[in-house]
Design an enzyme around this catalytic site. Sequence first.
Site, PDB file in Angstrom:
ATOM      1  N   CYS A  98      -1.463  -9.596  -3.899  1.00 52.31           N
ATOM      2  CA  CYS A  98      -0.417  -8.699  -4.096  1.00 52.31           C
ATOM      3  C   CYS A  98       0.812  -9.348  -5.019  1.00 52.31           C
ATOM      4  O   CYS A  98       1.455 -10.250  -4.420  1.00 52.31           O
ATOM      5  CB  CYS A  98       0.133  -7.968  -2.806  1.00 52.31           C
ATOM      6  SG  CYS A  98       1.362  -6.543  -3.366  1.00 52.31           S
ATOM      7  N   ASP A 154       5.612  20.410  -6.024  1.00 51.02           N
ATOM      8  CA  ASP A 154       4.575  21.251  -5.356  1.00 51.02           C
ATOM      9  C   ASP A 154       5.220  22.522  -5.488  1.00 51.02           C
ATOM     10  O   ASP A 154       6.329  22.617  -5.612  1.00 51.02           O
ATOM     11  CB  ASP A 154       3.833  20.821  -4.253  1.00 51.02           C
ATOM     12  CG  ASP A 154       4.692  21.101  -3.060  1.00 51.02           C
ATOM     13  OD1 ASP A 154       5.880  21.420  -3.435  1.00 51.02           O
ATOM     14  OD2 ASP A 154       4.465  20.661  -2.018  1.00 51.02           O
ATOM     15  N   SER A 155       4.469  23.358  -5.210  1.00 49.35           N
ATOM     16  CA  SER A 155       5.008  24.967  -5.276  1.00 49.35           C
ATOM     17  C   SER A 155       5.262  25.593  -4.051  1.00 49.35           C
ATOM     18  O   SER A 155       6.147  26.525  -3.891  1.00 49.35           O
ATOM     19  CB  SER A 155       3.588  25.925  -5.540  1.00 49.35           C
ATOM     20  OG  SER A 155       2.751  25.925  -4.253  1.00 49.35           O
ATOM     21  N   CYS A 178       3.714  -7.631  -5.411  1.00 53.71           N
ATOM     22  CA  CYS A 178       5.018  -6.750  -4.998  1.00 53.71           C
ATOM     23  C   CYS A 178       5.918  -7.736  -4.619  1.00 53.71           C
ATOM     24  O   CYS A 178       6.019  -8.896  -4.138  1.00 53.71           O
ATOM     25  CB  CYS A 178       4.662  -5.913  -4.080  1.00 53.71           C
ATOM     26  SG  CYS A 178       4.806  -6.314  -2.276  1.00 53.71           S
ATOM     27  N   HIS A 195       5.441  -2.619  -0.440  1.00 54.51           N
ATOM     28  CA  HIS A 195       4.076  -3.018  -0.560  1.00 54.51           C
ATOM     29  C   HIS A 195       3.131  -1.952  -0.771  1.00 54.51           C
ATOM     30  O   HIS A 195       2.312  -2.172  -1.627  1.00 54.51           O
ATOM     31  CB  HIS A 195       3.766  -3.924   0.712  1.00 54.51           C
ATOM     32  CG  HIS A 195       2.334  -4.279   0.724  1.00 54.51           C
ATOM     33  ND1 HIS A 195       1.787  -5.242  -0.045  1.00 54.51           N
ATOM     34  CD2 HIS A 195       1.278  -3.910   1.336  1.00 54.51           C
ATOM     35  CE1 HIS A 195       0.402  -5.380   0.078  1.00 54.51           C
ATOM     36  NE2 HIS A 195       0.076  -4.449   1.047  1.00 54.51           N
ATOM     37  N   CYS A 221       5.657  -9.174  -0.928  1.00 57.33           N
ATOM     38  CA  CYS A 221       4.612 -10.206  -0.687  1.00 57.33           C
ATOM     39  C   CYS A 221       5.108 -11.426  -1.285  1.00 57.33           C
ATOM     40  O   CYS A 221       4.733 -12.706  -0.970  1.00 57.33           O
ATOM     41  CB  CYS A 221       3.350  -9.774  -1.414  1.00 57.33           C
ATOM     42  SG  CYS A 221       2.470  -8.509  -0.294  1.00 57.33           S
ATOM     43  N   ASP A 269      -1.339  12.541  -5.987  1.00 62.30           N
ATOM     44  CA  ASP A 269      -0.153  11.954  -5.035  1.00 62.30           C
ATOM     45  C   ASP A 269      -0.569  12.122  -3.614  1.00 62.30           C
ATOM     46  O   ASP A 269      -1.640  12.823  -3.125  1.00 62.30           O
ATOM     47  CB  ASP A 269       0.548  13.134  -5.283  1.00 62.30           C
ATOM     48  CG  ASP A 269       0.565  14.364  -4.388  1.00 62.30           C
ATOM     49  OD1 ASP A 269       0.960  14.513  -3.329  1.00 62.30           O
ATOM     50  OD2 ASP A 269      -0.302  15.323  -5.056  1.00 62.30           O
ATOM     51  N   GLY A 277       3.698  26.159  -1.494  1.00 56.87           N
ATOM     52  CA  GLY A 277       2.528  26.895  -0.944  1.00 56.87           C
ATOM     53  C   GLY A 277       1.957  26.123   0.486  1.00 56.87           C
ATOM     54  O   GLY A 277       1.712  26.673   1.279  1.00 56.87           O
TER      55      GLY A 277
HETATM   56 ZN   LIG Z   1       2.730  -6.439  -1.629  1.00 54.21          ZN
END
Ligand SMILES: [Zn+2]
Length: 427
Positions: free
Chosen positions: A355, A109-110, A357, A386, A360, A317, A112
């Site tokens: 999930c 980002d700038s 991930c 996660h 998990c 983001d 700012g």
């Molecule tokens: Zn997860």
Amino acid sequence: MLYGLMNSREFRFGSALSFSFEIKHAHSNSLARVGTINTPHGQIQTPAFIPVGTKATVKSVLPESMKDLGSQALLSNAYHLYLQPGPEILDEAGGLAKFMNWDGPTFTDSGGFQVLSLGVGFKKVLAMDAQTTRHDDVIAGNKDRLAHVDDEGVTFKSHLDGSMHRFTPEVSMQVQHQIGADIMFAFDECTTLHNTRPYQELAMDRTYAWAIRCLDEHKRLTEERVGKPYQALFGVIQGAQYEDLRKKAATELGSLESDGQSFDGFGIGGALDKGQLGTIVSWVNEILPEDKPRHLLGIGAPEDLFVGVENGCDTFDCVLASRIARTSAVYTMEGRFNLSNSRFKRDFTPIDSECDCYTCTHYTRAYMHHVFRGKEIIAATLATIHNERFIVRLVDQMRQALVDGNFGDLKEQFLGRYLHRSGQARD
Ligand SMILES: [Zn+2]
């Protein structure tokens, strides 16, 4: 609104392919689209969620883990890297991606938003809901301000050591060129929902003047730093909650060209009232050039991501996923809840049984409860993995649903469960 099926823009400096955006799938009855952003450090399939590594690190998580959980790119903050370690260090290191051992595209980002957040002394990151926050809750008194804005730039006090600094559009471009991210943002004045209408107009005029200066300095630096990978520059659309101001900003910045240089894409920033998010984003995206990517700055709650995607935003983001993870709050299909709650002490199921991930598939809620209660460092690591996976995957699912033509079904099913259960489970 009907879009063409295929649009592509390529920006070439010298002979090297540098930056392009290709729309692969556009919807005939909404602003939503599926595309690919090409950068010198790789591709981003859009819509995509971009996790935030503020100071060139996603707190507590290895870059390899971010890759494994599906992160396509990372976003860092120019303000923080300017103060520490200094942009010249990143330049010498070979740029942000190489410095932090991230094998992929990066954004900055700038600065700012950060300098101006200090300037008005936001007590919250941004007032997202005008209905529940009062002026005094959000904006600090003049004596507390750490930054002052004028037509040339912003003078601010470092939150680290109190030293004084000054950002101008030119300084922001120089800092971001040294940091070396693939996608940068123009230096803008970020206002709050609580600034007056005349001030919003003044800030927008300033942002427009700064946009021209950013384009000019960006062009100069690109030519000066020959041999470096091309860095794309996104203009930032402000205008708070005002339809005419948002549309004016989108019209002016969308068509802005200075000395042959125009923006490679756009960020939608500033004060965004949650209840009006879709309306505001659609005002802007109906006007912005459809063949350039659009990034919705600082938005990452699941319900907001659906709104952003269906209204034509390509990337997002937000620090929320990792920030709340460190306080033991996790996203699940059953809504958001807190792992420190004693009801998880003997819960030997994963955080979210749906999930995929690393956390998990290897750990239980009982273990997570234990490491959070014991203040073990691994708690932050596992919970961040996660949460980031949950949000990255959710936007990936939205992208697939756009291709399959069932985005509306996904939204209804997900939010029906997520928001309903959140209301029941929130602690
Ligand atoms: Zn997860």
